[in-house]
Motif scaffolding. Structure first.
Motif, PDB file in Angstrom:
ATOM      1  N   LEU A   3       8.219 -50.660 -11.945  1.00  0.00           N
ATOM      2  CA  LEU A   3       8.229 -49.260 -12.404  1.00  0.00           C
ATOM      3  C   LEU A   3       7.350 -48.346 -11.560  1.00  0.00           C
ATOM      4  CD1 LEU A   3       8.089 -49.952 -16.255  1.00  0.00           C
ATOM      5  CD2 LEU A   3      10.109 -49.554 -14.817  1.00  0.00           C
ATOM      6  N   ARG A   4       6.379 -48.893 -10.847  1.00  0.00           N
ATOM      7  CA  ARG A   4       5.486 -48.154  -9.941  1.00  0.00           C
ATOM      8  C   ARG A   4       4.682 -47.060 -10.656  1.00  0.00           C
ATOM      9  NH1 ARG A   4       7.496 -49.409  -4.529  1.00  0.00           N
ATOM     10  NH2 ARG A   4       8.441 -51.451  -4.891  1.00  0.00           N
ATOM     11  N   LEU A   5       4.282 -47.304 -11.891  1.00  0.00           N
ATOM     12  CA  LEU A   5       3.489 -46.294 -12.600  1.00  0.00           C
ATOM     13  C   LEU A   5       2.089 -46.160 -12.015  1.00  0.00           C
ATOM     14  CD1 LEU A   5       4.588 -47.057 -16.265  1.00  0.00           C
ATOM     15  CD2 LEU A   5       5.052 -44.965 -14.972  1.00  0.00           C
ATOM     16  N   ASP A   6       1.602 -47.207 -11.353  1.00  0.00           N
ATOM     17  CA  ASP A   6       0.284 -47.110 -10.724  1.00  0.00           C
ATOM     18  C   ASP A   6       0.356 -46.398  -9.373  1.00  0.00           C
ATOM     19  OD1 ASP A   6       1.791 -49.201  -9.770  1.00  0.00           O
ATOM     20  OD2 ASP A   6       0.088 -50.526  -9.384  1.00  0.00           O
ATOM     21  N   TYR A   7       1.539 -46.430  -8.731  1.00  0.00           N
ATOM     22  CA  TYR A   7       1.767 -45.714  -7.476  1.00  0.00           C
ATOM     23  C   TYR A   7       3.117 -45.000  -7.567  1.00  0.00           C
ATOM     24  CZ  TYR A   7      -2.092 -48.388  -5.479  1.00  0.00           C
ATOM     25  OH  TYR A   7      -3.333 -48.922  -5.219  1.00  0.00           O
ATOM     26  N   PRO A   8       3.209 -43.944  -8.382  1.00  0.00           N
ATOM     27  CA  PRO A   8       4.505 -43.278  -8.578  1.00  0.00           C
ATOM     28  C   PRO A   8       5.037 -42.652  -7.287  1.00  0.00           C
ATOM     29  CG  PRO A   8       2.726 -42.001  -9.577  1.00  0.00           C
ATOM     30  CD  PRO A   8       2.130 -43.291  -9.165  1.00  0.00           C
ATOM     31  N   PHE A   9       6.303 -42.864  -7.014  1.00  0.00           N
ATOM     32  CA  PHE A   9       6.930 -42.285  -5.827  1.00  0.00           C
ATOM     33  C   PHE A   9       7.304 -40.827  -6.110  1.00  0.00           C
ATOM     34  CE2 PHE A   9       9.863 -44.795  -8.354  1.00  0.00           C
ATOM     35  CZ  PHE A   9      10.942 -43.962  -8.575  1.00  0.00           C
ATOM     36  N   ARG A  10       7.626 -40.117  -5.058  1.00  0.00           N
ATOM     37  CA  ARG A  10       7.802 -38.668  -5.180  1.00  0.00           C
ATOM     38  C   ARG A  10       8.881 -38.292  -6.200  1.00  0.00           C
ATOM     39  NH1 ARG A  10       9.523 -35.161  -0.003  1.00  0.00           N
ATOM     40  NH2 ARG A  10      11.523 -36.129  -0.499  1.00  0.00           N
ATOM     41  N   GLY A  11      10.009 -38.957  -6.183  1.00  0.00           N
ATOM     42  CA  GLY A  11      11.089 -38.631  -7.116  1.00  0.00           C
ATOM     43  C   GLY A  11      10.666 -38.803  -8.559  1.00  0.00           C
ATOM     44  N   LEU A  12       9.881 -39.863  -8.837  1.00  0.00           N
ATOM     45  CA  LEU A  12       9.407 -40.100 -10.206  1.00  0.00           C
ATOM     46  C   LEU A  12       8.420 -39.014 -10.622  1.00  0.00           C
ATOM     47  CD1 LEU A  12       9.290 -41.898 -12.717  1.00  0.00           C
ATOM     48  CD2 LEU A  12       7.501 -43.235 -11.587  1.00  0.00           C
ATOM     49  N   LYS A  13       7.526 -38.662  -9.722  1.00  0.00           N
ATOM     50  CA  LYS A  13       6.556 -37.603 -10.014  1.00  0.00           C
ATOM     51  C   LYS A  13       7.261 -36.298 -10.341  1.00  0.00           C
ATOM     52  CE  LYS A  13       2.738 -39.128  -7.028  1.00  0.00           C
ATOM     53  NZ  LYS A  13       1.961 -38.770  -5.820  1.00  0.00           N
ATOM     54  N   GLU A  14       8.201 -35.924  -9.475  1.00  0.00           N
ATOM     55  CA  GLU A  14       8.891 -34.646  -9.661  1.00  0.00           C
ATOM     56  C   GLU A  14       9.670 -34.616 -10.975  1.00  0.00           C
ATOM     57  OE1 GLU A  14      11.277 -34.210  -6.196  1.00  0.00           O
ATOM     58  OE2 GLU A  14       9.603 -33.607  -4.902  1.00  0.00           O
ATOM     59  N   CYS A  31       9.171 -36.500 -13.803  1.00  0.00           N
ATOM     60  CA  CYS A  31       8.276 -36.515 -14.966  1.00  0.00           C
ATOM     61  C   CYS A  31       7.518 -35.199 -15.113  1.00  0.00           C
ATOM     62  CB  CYS A  31       7.289 -37.672 -14.858  1.00  0.00           C
ATOM     63  SG  CYS A  31       8.059 -39.297 -15.037  1.00  0.00           S
ATOM     64  N   ASP A  32       7.121 -34.605 -13.987  1.00  0.00           N
ATOM     65  CA  ASP A  32       6.388 -33.335 -14.038  1.00  0.00           C
ATOM     66  C   ASP A  32       7.275 -32.185 -14.495  1.00  0.00           C
ATOM     67  OD1 ASP A  32       4.120 -34.616 -13.204  1.00  0.00           O
ATOM     68  OD2 ASP A  32       4.307 -34.044 -11.090  1.00  0.00           O
ATOM     69  N   SER A  33       8.599 -32.359 -14.354  1.00  0.00           N
ATOM     70  CA  SER A  33       9.518 -31.293 -14.778  1.00  0.00           C
ATOM     71  C   SER A  33       9.706 -31.254 -16.291  1.00  0.00           C
ATOM     72  CB  SER A  33      10.884 -31.476 -14.104  1.00  0.00           C
ATOM     73  OG  SER A  33      11.553 -32.622 -14.627  1.00  0.00           O
ATOM     74  N   LEU A  34       9.229 -32.284 -16.988  1.00  0.00           N
ATOM     75  CA  LEU A  34       9.362 -32.356 -18.445  1.00  0.00           C
ATOM     76  C   LEU A  34       8.031 -31.995 -19.100  1.00  0.00           C
ATOM     77  CD1 LEU A  34      11.376 -35.704 -18.736  1.00  0.00           C
ATOM     78  CD2 LEU A  34      12.285 -33.380 -18.723  1.00  0.00           C
ATOM     79  N   ASN A  35       8.099 -31.183 -20.129  1.00  0.00           N
ATOM     80  CA  ASN A  35       6.890 -30.746 -20.839  1.00  0.00           C
ATOM     81  C   ASN A  35       6.978 -31.180 -22.297  1.00  0.00           C
ATOM     82  OD1 ASN A  35       4.753 -29.407 -22.067  1.00  0.00           O
ATOM     83  ND2 ASN A  35       4.967 -27.579 -20.794  1.00  0.00           N
ATOM     84  N   LEU A  36       6.174 -32.151 -22.676  1.00  0.00           N
ATOM     85  CA  LEU A  36       6.210 -32.668 -24.043  1.00  0.00           C
ATOM     86  C   LEU A  36       5.827 -31.606 -25.071  1.00  0.00           C
ATOM     87  CD1 LEU A  36       4.554 -36.189 -23.476  1.00  0.00           C
ATOM     88  CD2 LEU A  36       6.959 -35.751 -24.019  1.00  0.00           C
ATOM     89  N   GLU A  37       4.951 -30.697 -24.688  1.00  0.00           N
ATOM     90  CA  GLU A  37       4.442 -29.698 -25.629  1.00  0.00           C
ATOM     91  C   GLU A  37       5.507 -28.704 -26.058  1.00  0.00           C
ATOM     92  OE1 GLU A  37       1.488 -30.000 -26.867  1.00  0.00           O
ATOM     93  OE2 GLU A  37       1.084 -31.737 -25.575  1.00  0.00           O
ATOM     94  N   VAL A  57       8.481 -42.021 -19.318  1.00  0.00           N
ATOM     95  CA  VAL A  57       7.959 -40.682 -19.037  1.00  0.00           C
ATOM     96  C   VAL A  57       6.673 -40.445 -19.835  1.00  0.00           C
ATOM     97  CG1 VAL A  57       8.429 -38.205 -19.215  1.00  0.00           C
ATOM     98  CG2 VAL A  57      10.252 -39.771 -18.506  1.00  0.00           C
ATOM     99  N   ILE A  58       6.691 -40.856 -21.096  1.00  0.00           N
ATOM    100  CA  ILE A  58       5.506 -40.686 -21.953  1.00  0.00           C
ATOM    101  C   ILE A  58       4.314 -41.426 -21.356  1.00  0.00           C
ATOM    102  CG2 ILE A  58       4.532 -41.226 -24.229  1.00  0.00           C
ATOM    103  CD1 ILE A  58       7.421 -40.940 -25.338  1.00  0.00           C
ATOM    104  N   LEU A  59       4.544 -42.663 -20.926  1.00  0.00           N
ATOM    105  CA  LEU A  59       3.464 -43.455 -20.349  1.00  0.00           C
ATOM    106  C   LEU A  59       2.941 -42.816 -19.074  1.00  0.00           C
ATOM    107  CD1 LEU A  59       1.798 -45.947 -20.806  1.00  0.00           C
ATOM    108  CD2 LEU A  59       3.588 -47.325 -19.754  1.00  0.00           C
ATOM    109  N   TYR A  60       3.840 -42.304 -18.258  1.00  0.00           N
ATOM    110  CA  TYR A  60       3.433 -41.600 -17.036  1.00  0.00           C
ATOM    111  C   TYR A  60       2.539 -40.407 -17.371  1.00  0.00           C
ATOM    112  CZ  TYR A  60       3.761 -38.441 -13.039  1.00  0.00           C
ATOM    113  OH  TYR A  60       3.456 -37.562 -11.997  1.00  0.00           O
TER     114      TYR A  60
END
Length: 543
Positions: free
Chosen positions: A185-196, A198-204, A218-221
């Protein structure tokens, strides 16, 4: 065209269950394989039965014997009216009836004569299976096949003892199908596509439905980002820190107007996945060892596809991959709406595709540099990348090494003899001593041209003779300890008989190993399997 489609559909229905195990490409490898069986004994025909039913391409039985009464008594593929006929021919005819897609042939000739006249005959097969052969014949056959790097499977049933030895100089496995593994899953070293993504989603800002159907990954990230901000960019390492991260995630579960937490399965899944999903991303030690293997470091125009791809993988990790293997590209099932699950799945697949393309670039450059003709398909490279964390190379050691007094694994054998001799040894005993007894029986055969207890009236007389052979054998190995007399008496009582129940069991075991070797999937035994029919136990040992 219609008949071709119908044939494909029929085959898919026919082999449906096994196709789920090794796929179309595995079945294709099976259907193009050529298998040679030496001796149509009860054990041999049981092995072939279990290869013919799943659709092995073709088989050839080599057997110079005629059917005898004892064959009919323990071999379901021989009948009373076949007594006196060619055992190879009768077995071939009856086995061929099991599957019309498989072609069968036979050669009524003695294996020793053929080894002398035409040893190249054996190198024309994908795999050779030898049953009930003498030690001398086995060693001669082993030399021929070892030189050609053709797998030899030696199977033997001796009373209640089942024995299987896999002999191959080198067998490479890409799809090893490990039973247990962590998702990549690479949660410790997230790749660019995963970052982009997950960052596009706002839980709030999500409504109740969106919030409760956001993939747990996504929640764990998201909460890992919060954790790292509070802890200097460091991931939770120990049990205490992971418990603290779980509490942090639990605080994110929304509450109703009464302050009671809502039921959000995705958050529960995120909490449960903390321990299994936060494993450090890295290169397994087994893969690092492959990178340093001479076959990887010293490529030439004769190098196998596997080693070219391993070298390409090494170059990828040192350059494009920044110290990591290609992304596997799969994610586990989770509570989520279809749209976002597919989006997340696509993110991982796209990165895996980019990594595969990068590895392919290294592969093609290497092929050009070593002057090797042909190419390696993109499909093969993708499969390789997807399984790059599970690559396995099997080198079993030759029969010549095993049987040589100076090269035998006497340390391991001695350890098992000592374990058996100890007073506090378990009642179940040590199955490895059965191998030593088989070797002693072979020495008896070399000396007396028959096996101990072969004739009913010689059982008692053969006990001291077999014991003497055992003492000589262990002496050659430099072992002072001996085995219990009960074992020696049982070996003489067996009289080298083949019991059908033991043969049926070993037939299934051996056929399974043949399929592993032919398809290049799953990891075969390394290198010896011993079955104790009396106790219903077994062991695997490298000798």
């Amino acid at each position: 065209m219609a008949s071709q489609k119908k044939g494909t559909l029929d085959k898919n229905n026919k082999y449906d269950r096994q196709l789920r195990l090794w796929g179309d490409h595995g079945q294709s490898s099976l259907e193009t394989a050529r298998v040679c069986l030496i001796n149509a004994s009860a054990t041999g025909t049981e092995i072939l039965k279990n290869l013919i039913l799943p659709g092995i391409g073709s088989f050839t039985i080599l057997d110079g014997n005629k059917v005898q009464g004892e064959d009919v008594g323990n071999n379901f593929f021989l009948t009373a009216d076949s007594i006196g006929k060619s055992r190879a021919q009768v077995a071939t005819e009856l086995l061929s009836e099991l599957n019309e897609d498989v072609s069968g042939d036979f050669l009524e000739e003695n294996v020793d004569d053929l080894l002398q006249k035409n040893p190249a005959f054996f190198t024309s097969f994908t795999t050779v299976i030898a049953t009930q052969l003498s030690e001398r014949t086995l060693l001669d056959l082993g030399k021929v096949l070892w030189t050609a790097n053709i797998p030899l499977l030696v199977c033997r049933c001796y009373g209640f003892i089942g024995y299987l030895r896999v002999v191959i100089k080198e067998h490479t496995i890409i799809e090893s199908h490990p039973d247990n593994f962590h998702e990549d899953l690479r949660l410790d070293y997230p790749f660019r596509g995963l970052k982009e993504y997950c960052d596009s989603l706002n839980l709030e800002t999500m409504d109740k439905k969106e919030h409760s159907h956001t993939p747990w990954l996504v929640i764990l990230y998201k909460y890992l980002q919060i954790w790292e901000e509070k802890h200097g960019g460091k991931m939770p390492k120990n049990y205490k820190e992971k418990v603290a991260l779980k509490e942090l995630i639990k605080e994110g579960i929304r509450k109703n107007e009464n302050g009671v937490p809502e039921e959000e399965e995705n958050f529960d899944e995120a909490i449960k996945s903390v321990n299994s999903s936060l494993n450090a991303t890295g290169i397994p030690s087994d893969i690092k060892a492959l990178f340093e293997d001479p076959s990887c470091l010293k490529l030439n125009s004769e190098s196998k596809n596997f080693w070219v791809m391993v070298r390409a993988l090494k170059e990828f990790t040192e350059n494009d991959g920044n110290g990591f293997l290609p992304l596997r590209g799969s994610i586990p099932d989770m509570t989520a709406d279809s749209e976002r699950y597919i989006q997340l799945q696509t993110v991982y697949r796209e990165q895996a595709e980019l990594d595969s393309i990068a590895v392919a670039g290294h592969v093609h450059a290497l092929l050009h540099n070593i002057g090797r003709k042909g190419t390696i398909s993109d499909t093969e490279i993708k499969t390789f990348c997807r399984n790059s964390a599970f690559l396995t190379v099997l080198r079993t050691g030759s029969l010549e090494e095993e049987y040589g007094a100076d090269t035998a694994n006497t340390e391991e054998l001695g350890r098992h003899v000592m374990m058996e001799e100890e007073e506090d040894a378990s009642d179940e005993g040590d199955d490895t001593v059965l191998y030593i007894l088989l070797r002693a029986a072979d020495r008896f055969f070399t000396e007396y041209t028959r096996y101990p207890g072969f004739f009913n009236n010689s059982v008692e007389a053969d006990i001291p003779k077999l014991k003497a052979c055992l003492v000589k054998l262990t002496h050659d190995w430099g072992l002072s300890a001996g085995l219990k007399d009960d074992y020696i008496q049982e070996m003489c009582r067996y009289g080298a008989s083949e019991l059908h129940t033991v043969s049926a069991f070993m037939g299934g075991v051996t056929a399974q190993e043949v399929i592993k070797l032919v398809t290049g999937q799953f990891v075969p035994i390394n290198n010896t399997f011993i079955y104790n029919g009396q106790r219903q136990t077994s062991t695997t040992i490298k000798l």
